[in-house]
Structures are given as C-alpha cells and as structure tokens.
Design a protein around this motif. Structure first.
Motif, PDB file in Angstrom:
ATOM      1  N   GLY A  89       0.911  -1.356  -0.051  1.00 35.92           N
ATOM      2  CA  GLY A  89       0.181  -0.001   0.104  1.00 35.92           C
ATOM      3  C   GLY A  89       0.737   1.433  -0.103  1.00 35.92           C
ATOM      4  O   GLY A  89       2.136   1.272  -0.240  1.00 35.92           O
ATOM      5  N   ARG A  90       0.084   2.483   0.279  1.00 35.44           N
ATOM      6  CA  ARG A  90       1.047   3.625  -0.093  1.00 35.44           C
ATOM      7  C   ARG A  90       1.755   3.813   1.412  1.00 35.44           C
ATOM      8  O   ARG A  90       1.583   3.444   2.686  1.00 35.44           O
ATOM      9  CB  ARG A  90      -0.142   4.741   0.334  1.00 35.44           C
ATOM     10  CG  ARG A  90       0.731   6.178   0.269  1.00 35.44           C
ATOM     11  CD  ARG A  90      -0.404   7.215   0.439  1.00 35.44           C
ATOM     12  NE  ARG A  90       0.197   8.559   0.302  1.00 35.44           N
ATOM     13  CZ  ARG A  90       0.671   9.377  -0.860  1.00 35.44           C
ATOM     14  NH1 ARG A  90       0.518   8.720  -2.147  1.00 35.44           N
ATOM     15  NH2 ARG A  90       1.096  10.324  -0.753  1.00 35.44           N
ATOM     16  N   SER A  91       3.083   4.289   1.206  1.00 37.01           N
ATOM     17  CA  SER A  91       4.165   4.282   2.309  1.00 37.01           C
ATOM     18  C   SER A  91       3.482   5.541   3.050  1.00 37.01           C
ATOM     19  O   SER A  91       3.302   6.606   2.478  1.00 37.01           O
ATOM     20  CB  SER A  91       5.372   4.339   1.834  1.00 37.01           C
ATOM     21  OG  SER A  91       5.766   5.515   0.975  1.00 37.01           O
ATOM     22  N   THR A  92       4.010   5.531   4.408  1.00 39.15           N
ATOM     23  CA  THR A  92       3.788   6.720   5.201  1.00 39.15           C
ATOM     24  C   THR A  92       5.010   7.783   5.306  1.00 39.15           C
ATOM     25  O   THR A  92       6.069   7.221   5.225  1.00 39.15           O
ATOM     26  CB  THR A  92       3.235   6.479   6.527  1.00 39.15           C
ATOM     27  OG1 THR A  92       4.436   5.633   7.257  1.00 39.15           O
ATOM     28  CG2 THR A  92       2.256   5.772   6.655  1.00 39.15           C
ATOM     29  N   GLY A  93       4.668   8.819   5.361  1.00 36.29           N
ATOM     30  CA  GLY A  93       5.903   9.996   5.535  1.00 36.29           C
ATOM     31  C   GLY A  93       6.344  10.295   4.430  1.00 36.29           C
ATOM     32  O   GLY A  93       7.571  10.802   4.271  1.00 36.29           O
ATOM     33  N   ASP A 127       3.769   8.528  -5.233  1.00 38.85           N
ATOM     34  CA  ASP A 127       2.101   8.316  -5.131  1.00 38.85           C
ATOM     35  C   ASP A 127       2.081   6.964  -4.058  1.00 38.85           C
ATOM     36  O   ASP A 127       0.981   6.547  -3.756  1.00 38.85           O
ATOM     37  CB  ASP A 127       1.476   8.001  -6.237  1.00 38.85           C
ATOM     38  CG  ASP A 127       2.371   6.809  -6.922  1.00 38.85           C
ATOM     39  OD1 ASP A 127       3.176   6.288  -6.399  1.00 38.85           O
ATOM     40  OD2 ASP A 127       1.694   6.286  -8.207  1.00 38.85           O
ATOM     41  N   GLY A 128       3.320   6.476  -3.534  1.00 39.13           N
ATOM     42  CA  GLY A 128       3.467   5.518  -2.398  1.00 39.13           C
ATOM     43  C   GLY A 128       3.361   4.057  -3.167  1.00 39.13           C
ATOM     44  O   GLY A 128       3.369   3.044  -2.620  1.00 39.13           O
ATOM     45  N   GLN A 129       3.375   3.993  -4.438  1.00 39.13           N
ATOM     46  CA  GLN A 129       3.018   2.684  -5.172  1.00 39.13           C
ATOM     47  C   GLN A 129       4.354   2.147  -5.412  1.00 39.13           C
ATOM     48  O   GLN A 129       5.433   2.982  -5.688  1.00 39.13           O
ATOM     49  CB  GLN A 129       2.203   3.003  -6.385  1.00 39.13           C
ATOM     50  CG  GLN A 129       0.755   3.437  -6.297  1.00 39.13           C
ATOM     51  CD  GLN A 129       0.240   2.436  -5.523  1.00 39.13           C
ATOM     52  OE1 GLN A 129       0.107   1.110  -5.561  1.00 39.13           O
ATOM     53  NE2 GLN A 129      -0.197   2.816  -4.448  1.00 39.13           N
TER      54      GLN A 129
END
Length: 356
Positions: free
Chosen positions: A50-54, A77-79
């Motif tokens: 999923g999307r990574s944080t920070g 986009d976190g991908q």
C-alpha cells in the motif's frame, strides 16, 4: 536440423492414455484433475504494497522489509516502483502492462506490470547508494527493452525465429527433447538432458574451461533446466556452470539449482516428501524459480524447475516451464495446470523456491 522450426505433434487424449499405459509412469488423471478444497489464492507478496507513510511529495522513498530481506522503492504516490532482494541479481520493476498467453494449450492469461531484469551485481542493503546501481537503474527504470519474461515467451509454441548476426537461431518455438525410441518399460515419451547449446547447435565455452558440445538430435530442444539456463544465462547473461559441480553460477539441473547457494532462498527446501510442501506461497514474486518433486525414480533429487510469471485473470498464480507433455516451454494445462496455488498436480509437488 538447426534453424528449422519443428512443429509440435498433436496428441489426442486416447493416444496419450495409450502412451501412459505403456510407460507405467505418467498418471494423466492426477495431473489433469485438482482435489477439492483449493486453498485461498495469496497475493504475490511484496508487489502488493500500500501507500508508504511520511513520503515527501514528488520524491521517491526507500524502505526495508524482511522475510526475505529486501529493499523496496516507492514513487511519490506511494506505489511500488521496484523490489530488490538481498543476495539476488534479479530485480522486479514496475512498467507498462503486458499480457502473456498461450492459446494453443490454455485459456489462462497473465496481465502484469512486472518487468524482471538482471542487475550486474547481487543486491545488498544500501546498494541504492552505489554507482553501479544508480547507472543500471537509470538505464532500465523506464525501459521497454526485452526482459526475462519476454525472453521466456520467445520459446513457446508458435514463437517466431530470431537470428543473431552469425545466422544462429537463438529464439523461436522450442521442443522439450527428442522422442524416446528405446522402448524401455517405464520410459518417458521424450528424452531429457537438452541444454541451451543443444537448442542453439553451437559449442559453448564455459568459464571452467569445459566446452558444451551440442547433439544434432537435440536441435531446437531445451528441457526444464535448459530452458531456465537459456533465459537467465545465455539471454540475460547470468553466469552458467558446465554441470552441477564445476565452475560457478547457475548449475545444470533443477536439483543443482535448488540446492546451490546462488541467489536467495525464498521458500527454503526442507525435504522432498509430500509433507515438505511449503505451507504458504505469499513470499513468491514474479521471476522466482520454483522447484518440484514429480518423479519417484529420481530418488532424493528435485526434478523440475519453472519460473513464476504472475496471477492469471482468474487469480491463480502461474509459472512457465519446459515440459515433456507439451513438448516445450508452456504455461499450459497439458499434463497439469500451471498453478502454484490450490491442490493441483504442480501445486502439490512444489518443494522450494529461489530468487536468483
């Protein structure tokens, strides 16, 4: 002879059953049918993040994951953009969508955005800061140049011939091996032991000084491990051993590959019996080598190898390998569907996996 495409014989169900009865070995119904109670299909591990944080806007981020130890690159986009596993040279990059299919022998289609490429060195923690990696990634991150999957499908049924500057046919519809004419009871329909240089019909000098000499009867043929050596070795340039014991690189046989120290063990080999089947396959990702125990005649040896391709449109995890029943590389259903999930023939005989 080399350079001429060999058509694959069409074997009817009645003829195949007759051959099976003669050999006393192949059990067609076991391979065609799946037991009830198919297990839940699992995601291909790290590629379903999923999307990574920070993550700062507009920047890529790196993170570390375990089991297996690996570095994951994500976009703004976190991908996931790429996955690099410690000890492995194969990297999985996200790229344009492609669909792989083999309508002659299966309705399965694998649509994927995964591109598997070979790095110049095995990955280690922090390698993203090394010049060799930065140069390599800059060249291939957006490349549509043929990758390992593209190489693999250049040998399935109907694949067109490709020739090098010397006129050697290095790709095109491949056989598994020549017909077995010995008539021995319990013998297989086709002979094994066709390596990549048999397909090419040119001598191949290995780094240990041995020269592989092709046999004319094996022209355009590659058995299961010969297929993997063609794709990863001759085409992608991973070093190749002349046997299972001489030199360094990828060994000659499925058993040698599975038990070697090359690459990273993703599903470690614990044994060859039915109870040693891996309990879960969620750690697998596209490009992994998978190893099977199919034949009791081979004793303690693993006797088949394939490569994970991805999920088909029905959600099953599919692999590609060269097989006797189809007479060449396939993701087909002849001799058993090419699924790693569930309780089909190959799923039940899976014993280990490696990321090269």
């Amino acid at each position: 002879m080399a350079g001429k495409k060999k058509s694959r014989p069409v074997v009817t169900g009645l003829v195949l059953l007759a051959l099976v009865g003669t050999s006393g070995y192949l059990t067609v119904e076991l391979r065609k049918q799946e037991d009830p109670g198919i297990t839940e299909v699992r995601n291909v591990g790290v590629l379903e993040g999923g999307r990574s944080t920070g993550a700062p806007e507009g920047k890529t981020t790196w993170s570390r994951l375990e089991n297996p130890a690996r570095s994951v690159l994500r976009g703004a986009d976190g991908q996931i953009k790429a996955v690099f596993t410690d000890g492995a040279r194969t990297a999985t990059l996200t790229g344009p969508a492609r669909t792989f299919q083999e309508p002659a022998s299966t309705a399965s289609k694998v649509s994927t955005t995964d591109w598997v490429r070979l790095m110049p060195e095995p990955w280690t923690k922090g390698a993203e800061n090394k010049k060799w990696f930065q140069d390599w990634y800059a060249e291939y991150k957006d490349s549509k140049e043929d990758d390992i999957f593209a190489f693999a499908f250049q040998y399935v049924a109907g694949a067109p011939d490709k020739k090098d500057e010397q006129g050697v046919v290095y790709a095109g519809d491949a056989n598994f091996g020549p017909l077995n004419t010995t008539g021995a009871e319990g013998g297989d329909l086709r002979l094994e032991q066709s390596d990549f240089y048999d397909y090419l019909q040119v001598p191949y000098p290995f780094r240990d000084g041995t020269v592989g000499q092709p046999e004319s009867t094996r022209a355009r043929s590659i058995d299961c491990s010969g297929f993997i050596r063609m794709v990863l070795g001759y085409r992608a340039r991973f070093p190749l051993m002349s046997s299972d014991t001489s030199g360094d690189g990828l060994p000659r046989t499925a058993n040698g590959m599975a038990r070697s120290k090359v690459g990273a063990d993703i599903l470690p080999l614990s044994g060859i019996s039915a109870k040693d089947r891996p309990a879960a396959i969620d750690q697998l990702q596209p490009g992994d080598l998978v190893f099977f125990k199919l034949d009791t005649r081979t004793g303690q040896r693993l006797d088949h190898v394939g490569m994970v391709l991805g999920h088909d449109t029905e959600g099953h995890l599919i692999f590609v390998s060269s097989r006797e029943e189809v007479n060449g590389p396939t993701i087909g259903d002849v001799g058993g569907v090419s699924r790693l999930d569930g309780n089909g023939y190959y799923a039940k005989t899976l014993r280990s996996a490696k990321r090269l």
